[in-house]
Design a protein around this motif. Sequence first.
Motif, PDB file in Angstrom:
ATOM      1  N   UNK A  43       0.864  -1.187   0.000  1.00 49.56           N
ATOM      2  CA  UNK A  43       0.000   0.000   0.000  1.00 49.56           C
ATOM      3  C   UNK A  43       0.900   1.237   0.000  1.00 49.56           C
ATOM      4  N   UNK A  44       1.765   1.342  -0.992  1.00 45.76           N
ATOM      5  CA  UNK A  44       2.732   2.437  -1.060  1.00 45.76           C
ATOM      6  C   UNK A  44       2.044   3.759  -1.400  1.00 45.76           C
ATOM      7  N   UNK A  45       2.679   4.866  -0.984  1.00 50.70           N
ATOM      8  CA  UNK A  45       2.195   6.163  -1.427  1.00 50.70           C
ATOM      9  C   UNK A  45       2.573   6.338  -2.886  1.00 50.70           C
ATOM     10  N   UNK A  46       1.570   6.577  -3.725  1.00 53.04           N
ATOM     11  CA  UNK A  46       1.778   6.810  -5.149  1.00 53.04           C
ATOM     12  C   UNK A  46       1.035   8.096  -5.531  1.00 53.04           C
ATOM     13  N   UNK A  47       1.671   8.904  -6.332  1.00 59.32           N
ATOM     14  CA  UNK A  47       1.027  10.153  -6.736  1.00 59.32           C
ATOM     15  C   UNK A  47       1.927  11.330  -6.442  1.00 59.32           C
ATOM     16  N   UNK A  48       1.338  12.431  -5.952  1.00 60.91           N
ATOM     17  CA  UNK A  48       2.121  13.636  -5.708  1.00 60.91           C
ATOM     18  C   UNK A  48       1.763  14.250  -4.364  1.00 60.91           C
ATOM     19  N   UNK A  49       2.780  14.873  -3.765  1.00 60.02           N
ATOM     20  CA  UNK A  49       2.585  15.579  -2.505  1.00 60.02           C
ATOM     21  C   UNK A  49       3.404  16.853  -2.585  1.00 60.02           C
ATOM     22  N   UNK A  50       2.732  18.001  -2.582  1.00 56.64           N
ATOM     23  CA  UNK A  50       3.391  19.296  -2.670  1.00 56.64           C
ATOM     24  C   UNK A  50       3.270  19.993  -1.317  1.00 56.64           C
ATOM     25  N   UNK A  51       4.425  20.197  -0.670  1.00 62.05           N
ATOM     26  CA  UNK A  51       4.417  20.846   0.635  1.00 62.05           C
ATOM     27  C   UNK A  51       4.260  22.349   0.566  1.00 62.05           C
ATOM     28  N   UNK A  78       7.405  13.999  -4.436  1.00 67.17           N
ATOM     29  CA  UNK A  78       7.264  14.694  -3.157  1.00 67.17           C
ATOM     30  C   UNK A  78       8.163  15.916  -3.220  1.00 67.17           C
ATOM     31  N   UNK A  79       7.573  17.112  -3.021  1.00 68.15           N
ATOM     32  CA  UNK A  79       8.346  18.330  -3.256  1.00 68.15           C
ATOM     33  C   UNK A  79       7.962  19.445  -2.295  1.00 68.15           C
ATOM     34  N   UNK A  80       8.909  20.392  -2.152  1.00 67.18           N
ATOM     35  CA  UNK A  80       8.677  21.643  -1.419  1.00 67.18           C
ATOM     36  C   UNK A  80       8.210  21.403   0.011  1.00 67.18           C
ATOM     37  N   UNK A  81       8.908  20.499   0.700  1.00 66.32           N
ATOM     38  CA  UNK A  81       8.481  20.054   2.025  1.00 66.32           C
ATOM     39  C   UNK A  81       9.653  20.097   2.999  1.00 66.32           C
ATOM     40  N   UNK A  82       9.414  20.557   4.221  1.00 60.80           N
ATOM     41  CA  UNK A  82      10.404  20.548   5.295  1.00 60.80           C
ATOM     42  C   UNK A  82       9.854  19.735   6.462  1.00 60.80           C
ATOM     43  N   UNK A 109      13.327  19.799  -3.834  1.00 62.09           N
ATOM     44  CA  UNK A 109      13.274  20.944  -2.911  1.00 62.09           C
ATOM     45  C   UNK A 109      12.711  20.559  -1.550  1.00 62.09           C
ATOM     46  N   UNK A 110      13.185  19.430  -1.019  1.00 67.60           N
ATOM     47  CA  UNK A 110      12.764  18.981   0.308  1.00 67.60           C
ATOM     48  C   UNK A 110      13.899  19.175   1.307  1.00 67.60           C
ATOM     49  N   UNK A 111      13.548  19.460   2.557  1.00 63.64           N
ATOM     50  CA  UNK A 111      14.541  19.619   3.602  1.00 63.64           C
ATOM     51  C   UNK A 111      14.207  18.779   4.814  1.00 63.64           C
ATOM     52  N   UNK A 112      15.227  18.096   5.340  1.00 58.38           N
ATOM     53  CA  UNK A 112      15.041  17.367   6.583  1.00 58.38           C
ATOM     54  C   UNK A 112      15.843  18.036   7.694  1.00 58.38           C
ATOM     55  N   UNK A 113      15.154  18.371   8.781  1.00 58.92           N
ATOM     56  CA  UNK A 113      15.783  18.932   9.963  1.00 58.92           C
ATOM     57  C   UNK A 113      15.553  18.031  11.174  1.00 58.92           C
ATOM     58  N   UNK A 114      15.033  16.825  10.916  1.00 56.23           N
ATOM     59  CA  UNK A 114      14.733  15.866  11.980  1.00 56.23           C
ATOM     60  C   UNK A 114      15.947  14.994  12.283  1.00 56.23           C
ATOM     61  N   UNK A 115      15.988  14.473  13.485  1.00 56.67           N
ATOM     62  CA  UNK A 115      16.974  13.464  13.879  1.00 56.67           C
ATOM     63  C   UNK A 115      16.503  12.121  13.337  1.00 56.67           C
ATOM     64  N   UNK A 116      17.375  11.415  12.594  1.00 56.50           N
ATOM     65  CA  UNK A 116      16.983  10.172  11.933  1.00 56.50           C
ATOM     66  C   UNK A 116      17.916   9.040  12.361  1.00 56.50           C
TER      67      UNK A 116
END
Length: 210
Positions: A43-51, A78-82, A109-116
């Motif tokens: 059940x993967x995410x398929x499509x688009x997600x614009x942040x 997946x784009x424009x997301x922090x 244009x995605x940014x991760x500022x989380x601890x992973x």
Amino acid sequence: SDGEHLAWLAQQVNEGTVAVCAELTDDIDLGNRPWTPIGKDLHEFQGSFDGNGCTVSGLNVSDTEYAGLFGMVKNAVIENLIVQGTVDGTKEAGGIAGRVKTTDSQFINCGNEAKVSGEYAGGIVGSNFAYGITCSVKGCYNTGSVSATERAGGMIGYNNGQIEVQDCYNTGEIKSDQYAGGVLGGAGGTMSAAISDGYNSGKVTGGGES
């Protein structure tokens, strides 16, 4: 526009809805409550997600095999997301997505500022298994710390497919018990990686090779 809407989206995808197109209209604070990633195996995410340049903060993912705001994605943009918060996976973990599966996906244009952290961990993507068609990571950044037991990378923890990384940078600390890299943590025998026009300034520590 809020955490309830985002949780509803995760539920729809995880129950089998496909070809989803969604966008954020505001910053969202998830309040550090336990988060179920959007998309799972079969059940993967398929499509688009614009942040739309918005931030999802207070992300709290733990004890999950494919960990991130998104769990498993396939043929997605997946784009424009922090993202801010904590992502602690039992296997594959990424600030944006835990795993890219089988087909073309793009992170723009995605940014991760989380601890992973996880077995395979990356600031943007935990692992890439896109075969035949290239997974693209463009214009992205990571400032969060990334740690793994096997492979850790500023952008991607583990690549076992085809990937293109362009105009990306990492400033977060990257640590792994084995393989670590400012951009890419490690690769399998069938991989193909094209990395250009980016940089790493974060401290990188690997127990095997770095």
